[in-house]
Design an enzyme around this catalytic site. Structure first.
Site, PDB file in Angstrom:
ATOM      1  N   GLU A  35       0.860  -1.198   0.000  1.00 42.91           N
ATOM      2  CA  GLU A  35       0.000   0.000   0.000  1.00 42.91           C
ATOM      3  C   GLU A  35       0.897   1.250   0.000  1.00 42.91           C
ATOM      4  O   GLU A  35       1.745   1.408   0.874  1.00 42.91           O
ATOM      5  CB  GLU A  35      -0.940  -0.018   1.207  1.00 42.91           C
ATOM      6  CG  GLU A  35      -1.678   1.276   1.476  1.00 42.91           C
ATOM      7  CD  GLU A  35      -2.442   1.835   0.280  1.00 42.91           C
ATOM      8  OE1 GLU A  35      -3.279   1.117  -0.285  1.00 42.91           O
ATOM      9  OE2 GLU A  35      -2.198   3.010  -0.100  1.00 42.91           O
ATOM     10  N   GLY A  40      -6.890   1.173   4.038  1.00 46.54           N
ATOM     11  CA  GLY A  40      -8.267   1.705   4.018  1.00 46.54           C
ATOM     12  C   GLY A  40      -8.573   2.426   2.720  1.00 46.54           C
ATOM     13  O   GLY A  40      -9.737   2.639   2.377  1.00 46.54           O
ATOM     14  N   HIS A 446     -43.327  -1.704  14.163  1.00 46.52           N
ATOM     15  CA  HIS A 446     -43.947  -0.379  14.242  1.00 46.52           C
ATOM     16  C   HIS A 446     -43.398   0.345  15.459  1.00 46.52           C
ATOM     17  O   HIS A 446     -43.260  -0.269  16.516  1.00 46.52           O
ATOM     18  CB  HIS A 446     -45.466  -0.544  14.373  1.00 46.52           C
ATOM     19  CG  HIS A 446     -46.169   0.755  14.589  1.00 46.52           C
ATOM     20  ND1 HIS A 446     -46.407   1.637  13.545  1.00 46.52           N
ATOM     21  CD2 HIS A 446     -46.677   1.331  15.709  1.00 46.52           C
ATOM     22  CE1 HIS A 446     -47.045   2.701  14.028  1.00 46.52           C
ATOM     23  NE2 HIS A 446     -47.215   2.541  15.327  1.00 46.52           N
TER      24      HIS A 446
END
Ligand code: FAD
Ligand code: NAD
Length: 467
Positions: A35, A40, A446
């Site tokens: 990376e 991320g 509900h």
């Protein structure tokens, strides 16, 4: 130069690459992840997460500002004039990013994945040279190569990034709210960040080339968003193209070829993203390429070259984090010898505007274009008790698209406060081949916004209870 050999080499630690790395560790594959910037990727560092953090902070500030301006709001809450400390907001946002990226580092370490903080350059399909910031190099050979290098913002002529011309990355790191913000591009990023900065107090102008904002969505769905942009004082110029920026003025060419200037302290350019291949030496591989210089892959995320896989934004549209993650799992499972395929019926899309917009599966027009006879039904949030208690924009609605013959659900569209949280229900119903009858007969709690999902299904069957 150091050398090492691994079974799987992943280039890029965004949602595609890091999820692939975790799965690879679980499958017992010796894995190296290279990376260049931060684990991320775009999503966690300069994309999904920081933008949603900023939107939440902006929402809180706007609510307080309104209550102060009106001498108290309808809920009976009175506040003094709120003061925004944007630098502190950014520290809070960065804290969330740090927690999540730290979490990713922990997860990949737990799976014994070796992470190299370095920029990868391809030598051939089995060899990569990783160069660290201090110039030290590692030559890595691998059995399988997985490309997950993502995407970067598109630049347009006349508005090169730098100074007051911002990409989303810089717009997510401002420490003062610009008095006037011009946003070029009325798509996902332009509207999410434009909304955030308008709520934080900026005078925002959106310049969109098409004849309406969010042109990828149907006009009816976007109507409540357009209304809300106006309520927030955001000026929207459609059929308009930004040409250049000088002395605090953005020059815009309108549909009739006339030009207009827009006052702006900062200009956010958000006109799409392009695949990230810079410095990668992708040319060393014999890959079939698709639209927008994307890497073409099959259902196992294999490229046209044996042993080379690609996932995420690098493989083109839709450039969404959840797609990248799902592809990452499939690619690694395929490498591990499992019988898998990336063949989703739907990939949900959410635009986190105010109100939010969700699209899952086929719209009525798309179904018709495919020659499928459909019935559609829309149910509004206006009569929903939960929507009222949340002060949710009551002009939102949920629309369901189902086959005329057997009522199998093909698509959902929704616009309204909090509808992002309903998109899993939508995707689930389609992937499980549910019919209108299934959704209508499942008991929805509900009071929840989900009751509108059930009512839309009831309505599709011609027997809505509350409308
Ligand atoms: P990326 O996340 O781009 O990661 C690629 C990684 O590869 C990067 O870390 C990069 O440094 C690294 N890399 C590149 N080249 C090399 C190299 N040569 N060597 C080593 N490393 C390299 N999507 C959503 O689904 N929901 C959202 O709400 C959302 N919001 C967004 C908001 C913004 C402002 C932006 C910009 C994007 C947003 N997206 C969103 C899109 C999402 O961020 C991307 O779809 C996702 O990050 C793609 O994942 P990826 O792993 O393919 O690539
Ligand atoms: P976009 O494709 O969503 O929108 C770009 C907009 O810019 C379009 O409406 C287009 O018509 C307009 N445009 C293009 N050229 C123009 C010009 N010269 N002048 C004026 N308008 C112009 O792209 P984006 O907003 O940059 O986002 C990039 C990608 O990032 C998205 O497509 C999406 O894949 C991802 N993203 C997703 C989310 C999410 O899921 N909520 C959020 C942000 C970004």
């Amino acid at each position: 130069m150091n050398t090492l050999h691994t079974q799987l080499l992943i280039i890029g630690g965004g949602p595609g690459g890091y999820v692939a790395a975790i799965r690879a560790g679980q499958a017992g594959l010796k894995t190296v992840l290279v990376e260049a910037q931060a684990l991320g990727g775009t999503c966690l560092n300069v994309g999904c997460i920081p933008s949603k953090a900023l939107l939440h902070a902006a929402e809180q500030f706007e609510t307080a500002t309104h209550a102060a301006a009106e001498g108290g709001n309808a809920l009976g809450i009175r506040v003094q004039s709120p003061v925004l400390d944007l630098a502190k907001t950014m520290v809070w946002k960065d804290g969330i990013v740090a927690k999540l990226t730290g979490g990713v580092a922990h997860l990949v370490k737990k799976q014994k994945v070796e992470v190299l903080a370095a920029t990868a350059r391809i030598v051939d399909g089995k060899t990569v040279i990783a160069t660290a910031a201090d110039g030290s190099q590692t030559k890595i050979s691998c059995d399988h190569l997985l490309l997950a290098t993502g995407s970067t913002p598109v630049q347009i002529p006349g508005l090169p990034f730098g100074g007051d011309i911002l990409s989303s990355t810089e717009a997510l790191a401002l420490t003062a709210v610009p008095a006037h913000l011009a946003v070029v591009g009325g798509g996902y990023i332009g509207l999410e960040l434009g909304t955030a900065y308008a709520k934080l107090g900026a005078k925002v102008t959106v310049v969109e080339a098409q004849d309406r904002v969010l042109p990828a969505y149907d006009a009816e769905l976007v109507k409540p968003v357009v209304k809300s942009l106006a309520r927030l004082g955001i000026t929207v110029l459609t059929g308009a193209k930004a040409q250049g920026f000088a002395n605090g003025q953005l020059t815009v060419q309108l549909a009739d070829d006339a030009t207009q200037t827009v006052q702006a302290d900062k200009v956010l350019v958000a006109v799409g993203r392009k695949t990230m291949t810079e410095g990668l030496n992708l040319e060393a591989l014999q890959l079939t390429m698709g639209p927008g210089h994307s890497v073409v892959v099959d259902a196992q995320c294999k490229t046209s070259m044996t042993g080379v896989y690609a996932i995420g934004d690098l493989t083109g549209e839709p450039m969404l984090a959840h797609r990248a993650m799902a592809q990452g799992e499939v690619a690694v499972d395929a490498i591990a010898g499992k019988k898998v395929a990336f063949q989703p019926q739907v990939i949900p899309a959410v635009c986190f505007t105010d109100p939010e917009v969700v699209v899952v599966g086929l719209s009525p027009e798309q179904a018709k274009a495919q020659g499928i006879a459909v019935k559609t039904a829309s149910f509004p949030f206006a009569g929903n008790g939960r929507a009222m208690t949340l002060e949710a924009g009551l002009d939102g609605f949920i629309r369901v698209v189902a086959r005329e013959d057997n009522h199998r659900i093909l698509g959902w569209q929704a616009v309204g406060t909090g509808v992002s949280e309903l998109c899993s229900t939508f995707a689930h119903s389609i992937e499980m081949n549910e019919r209108l009858e299934d959704v209508a007969h499942i008991i929805h709690a509900h009071p929840t916004l989900g009751e509108v999902v059930q009512e839309a299904a009831h309505k599709g069957l011609g027997r809505a209870l509350h409308g």
